[in-house]
Design a protein around this motif. Structure first.
Motif, PDB file in Angstrom:
ATOM      1  N   SER A 191       4.660 -16.285   0.750  1.00 50.68           N
ATOM      2  CA  SER A 191       4.609 -15.537  -0.596  1.00 50.68           C
ATOM      3  C   SER A 191       3.087 -14.720  -0.837  1.00 50.68           C
ATOM      4  N   ASP A 192       2.258 -14.680   0.257  1.00 54.34           N
ATOM      5  CA  ASP A 192       1.190 -13.985   0.031  1.00 54.34           C
ATOM      6  C   ASP A 192       1.450 -12.667   0.830  1.00 54.34           C
ATOM      7  N   TRP A 193       1.512 -11.614  -0.120  1.00 57.63           N
ATOM      8  CA  TRP A 193       2.275 -10.190   0.224  1.00 57.63           C
ATOM      9  C   TRP A 193       1.042  -9.676   1.125  1.00 57.63           C
ATOM     10  N   LYS A 194      -0.149 -10.079   1.095  1.00 55.90           N
ATOM     11  CA  LYS A 194      -1.040  -9.055   2.042  1.00 55.90           C
ATOM     12  C   LYS A 194      -0.804  -9.646   3.468  1.00 55.90           C
ATOM     13  N   LEU A 195      -0.828 -11.096   3.651  1.00 54.67           N
ATOM     14  CA  LEU A 195      -0.441 -11.402   4.991  1.00 54.67           C
ATOM     15  C   LEU A 195       0.854 -11.079   5.362  1.00 54.67           C
ATOM     16  N   ARG A 196       1.941 -10.991   4.518  1.00 49.37           N
ATOM     17  CA  ARG A 196       3.312 -10.680   4.822  1.00 49.37           C
ATOM     18  C   ARG A 196       3.352  -9.067   5.326  1.00 49.37           C
ATOM     19  N   TYR A 197       2.450  -8.451   4.530  1.00 51.16           N
ATOM     20  CA  TYR A 197       2.488  -7.136   4.834  1.00 51.16           C
ATOM     21  C   TYR A 197       1.766  -6.834   6.346  1.00 51.16           C
ATOM     22  N   GLN A 198       0.553  -7.474   6.540  1.00 54.64           N
ATOM     23  CA  GLN A 198      -0.013  -7.242   7.913  1.00 54.64           C
ATOM     24  C   GLN A 198       1.178  -7.807   8.942  1.00 54.64           C
ATOM     25  N   MET A 199       1.823  -9.062   8.737  1.00 52.56           N
ATOM     26  CA  MET A 199       2.387  -9.382   9.837  1.00 52.56           C
ATOM     27  C   MET A 199       3.473  -8.339  10.213  1.00 52.56           C
ATOM     28  N   ASN A 200       4.297  -7.887   9.046  1.00 51.37           N
ATOM     29  CA  ASN A 200       5.270  -6.854   9.201  1.00 51.37           C
ATOM     30  C   ASN A 200       4.615  -5.500   9.838  1.00 51.37           C
ATOM     31  N   LEU A 201       3.497  -4.992   9.425  1.00 46.88           N
ATOM     32  CA  LEU A 201       3.071  -3.828  10.026  1.00 46.88           C
ATOM     33  C   LEU A 201       2.706  -4.051  11.632  1.00 46.88           C
ATOM     34  N   ASP A 202       2.265  -5.242  11.946  1.00 47.44           N
ATOM     35  CA  ASP A 202       2.136  -5.577  13.240  1.00 47.44           C
ATOM     36  C   ASP A 202       3.306  -5.319  13.933  1.00 47.44           C
ATOM     37  N   LEU A 203       4.628  -5.888  13.620  1.00 45.80           N
ATOM     38  CA  LEU A 203       5.850  -5.847  14.081  1.00 45.80           C
ATOM     39  C   LEU A 203       6.286  -4.441  14.210  1.00 45.80           C
ATOM     40  N   LEU A 204       6.107  -3.614  13.220  1.00 47.25           N
ATOM     41  CA  LEU A 204       6.472  -2.230  13.201  1.00 47.25           C
ATOM     42  C   LEU A 204       5.851  -1.443  14.263  1.00 47.25           C
ATOM     43  N   LYS A 205       4.448  -2.017  14.636  1.00 52.01           N
ATOM     44  CA  LYS A 205       3.840  -1.212  15.453  1.00 52.01           C
ATOM     45  C   LYS A 205       4.186  -1.512  17.084  1.00 52.01           C
ATOM     46  N   LYS A 206       4.802  -2.707  16.981  1.00 49.40           N
ATOM     47  CA  LYS A 206       5.311  -3.260  18.513  1.00 49.40           C
ATOM     48  C   LYS A 206       6.479  -2.385  18.708  1.00 49.40           C
ATOM     49  N   GLY A 207       7.331  -2.095  17.645  1.00 49.24           N
ATOM     50  CA  GLY A 207       8.377  -1.049  17.861  1.00 49.24           C
ATOM     51  C   GLY A 207       9.577  -1.540  18.327  1.00 49.24           C
ATOM     52  N   THR A 208       9.920  -2.883  18.740  1.00 48.68           N
ATOM     53  CA  THR A 208      11.144  -3.138  19.599  1.00 48.68           C
ATOM     54  C   THR A 208      12.289  -2.980  18.259  1.00 48.68           C
ATOM     55  N   ILE A 209      13.330  -2.879  18.491  1.00 53.12           N
ATOM     56  CA  ILE A 209      14.661  -2.820  17.477  1.00 53.12           C
ATOM     57  C   ILE A 209      14.662  -4.095  16.811  1.00 53.12           C
ATOM     58  N   SER A 210      14.291  -5.043  17.772  1.00 52.38           N
ATOM     59  CA  SER A 210      14.496  -6.450  17.178  1.00 52.38           C
ATOM     60  C   SER A 210      13.173  -6.857  16.358  1.00 52.38           C
ATOM     61  N   ASP A 211      12.188  -6.416  16.552  1.00 47.15           N
ATOM     62  CA  ASP A 211      11.031  -6.414  15.284  1.00 47.15           C
ATOM     63  C   ASP A 211      11.501  -5.734  14.335  1.00 47.15           C
ATOM     64  N   ILE A 212      11.868  -4.325  14.216  1.00 45.98           N
ATOM     65  CA  ILE A 212      12.295  -3.515  13.063  1.00 45.98           C
ATOM     66  C   ILE A 212      13.301  -4.286  12.297  1.00 45.98           C
ATOM     67  N   ALA A 213      14.436  -4.742  13.117  1.00 44.96           N
ATOM     68  CA  ALA A 213      15.396  -5.640  12.236  1.00 44.96           C
ATOM     69  C   ALA A 213      14.774  -6.911  11.616  1.00 44.96           C
ATOM     70  N   MET A 214      13.870  -7.337  12.168  1.00 46.53           N
ATOM     71  CA  MET A 214      13.404  -8.497  11.421  1.00 46.53           C
ATOM     72  C   MET A 214      12.423  -8.200  10.240  1.00 46.53           C
ATOM     73  N   ILE A 215      11.824  -7.047  10.246  1.00 45.88           N
ATOM     74  CA  ILE A 215      11.248  -6.390   9.385  1.00 45.88           C
ATOM     75  C   ILE A 215      12.115  -6.154   7.937  1.00 45.88           C
ATOM     76  N   VAL A 216      13.141  -5.407   8.387  1.00 46.54           N
ATOM     77  CA  VAL A 216      14.419  -5.072   7.325  1.00 46.54           C
ATOM     78  C   VAL A 216      14.749  -6.369   6.569  1.00 46.54           C
ATOM     79  N   ARG A 217      15.137  -7.329   7.460  1.00 49.58           N
ATOM     80  CA  ARG A 217      15.700  -8.484   6.816  1.00 49.58           C
ATOM     81  C   ARG A 217      14.797  -9.262   5.771  1.00 49.58           C
TER      82      ARG A 217
END
Length: 211
Positions: free
Chosen positions: A90-116
């Motif tokens: 529920s800590d949005w800053k931590l959540r945001y950074q985690m998802n931003l890191d996933l986006l930078k990795k850029g695999t389709i699996s990572d992107i799907a997890m961000i969307v979900r």
């Protein structure tokens, strides 16, 4: 004058994914001189922004640029967004950074997890501005890549993604709807918009007004 040793991993007219920019196509491979060294550059056309950019061939891996996935990988990504998962912090800053890191990795699996994860979090509480932008960027990237990989119209893929997200959302809403008021109020105040749209959360002050 020395000559670059980089070998282009992609070909002209090949579709690629540039995680921070979108889906595009290699339209030319150009040689340019930089500091007395001949370097190869990809000239890429990006559909979503209608822009043409140049990227050094030897930086593609560093930037996460990759080929469009296979149809099987695209179908697996669709399956991923329909699967159950552990509630995100529920800590949005931590959540945001985690998802931003996933986006930078850029695999389709990572992107799907961000969307979900961000889709379901938005069902609990409206996302802060930066997270909404991150969600929109990831969702657009996922839609475009799956559309190319499956050779399906974009509109059809948008419907497929929504159908995959919503059933899981309905199942999880009951559990997440029981979240305590403390959890719902844990998010820090929303932040004002920034010029580039996506940037590390720690570059913002905690005192910005909530939208």
């Amino acid at each position: 004058m020395s000559k670059t040793k980089a070998k282009p991993p992609f070909k002209v007219n090949q579709k690629i994914v540039y995680p921070s920019q979108g889906v595009g196509k290699i339209i030319e491979i150009k040689e340019k001189v930089f500091n007395d060294t001949k370097l190869l550059y990809y000239v890429m056309y990006l559909d979503v922004s209608d822009m043409t950019i140049m990227v050094p061939v030897d930086r593609c891996s560093e930037l996460g640029i990759r080929a469009i996935v296979s149809a099987d990988e695209a179908l697996q990504a669709l399956q991923t967004i329909s699967e159950d998962f552990e509630p995100i912090t529920s800590d949005w800053k931590l959540r945001y950074q985690m998802n931003l890191d996933l986006l930078k990795k850029g695999t389709i699996s990572d992107i799907a997890m961000i969307v979900r994860s961000l889709y379901h979090r938005s069902k609990v509480k409206e996302l802060p501005i930066l997270e909404r932008k991150l969600y929109d960027s990831a969702k657009k990237l996922l839609e475009d890549e799956i559309s190319f990989a499956l050779d399906k119209p974009l509109e059809e893929v948008e419907v497929l993604i929504h159908e995959k997200l919503e059933p899981a959302g309905l199942q999880n809403d009951v559990r997440r709807g029981a979240a305590s008021l403390a959890d719902l109020n844990d998010d820090d105040e929303f932040l004002n918009d920034d010029e580039d749209g996506i940037m590390p959360a720690d570059e913002h002050d905690d005192d910005d007004d909530e939208e």
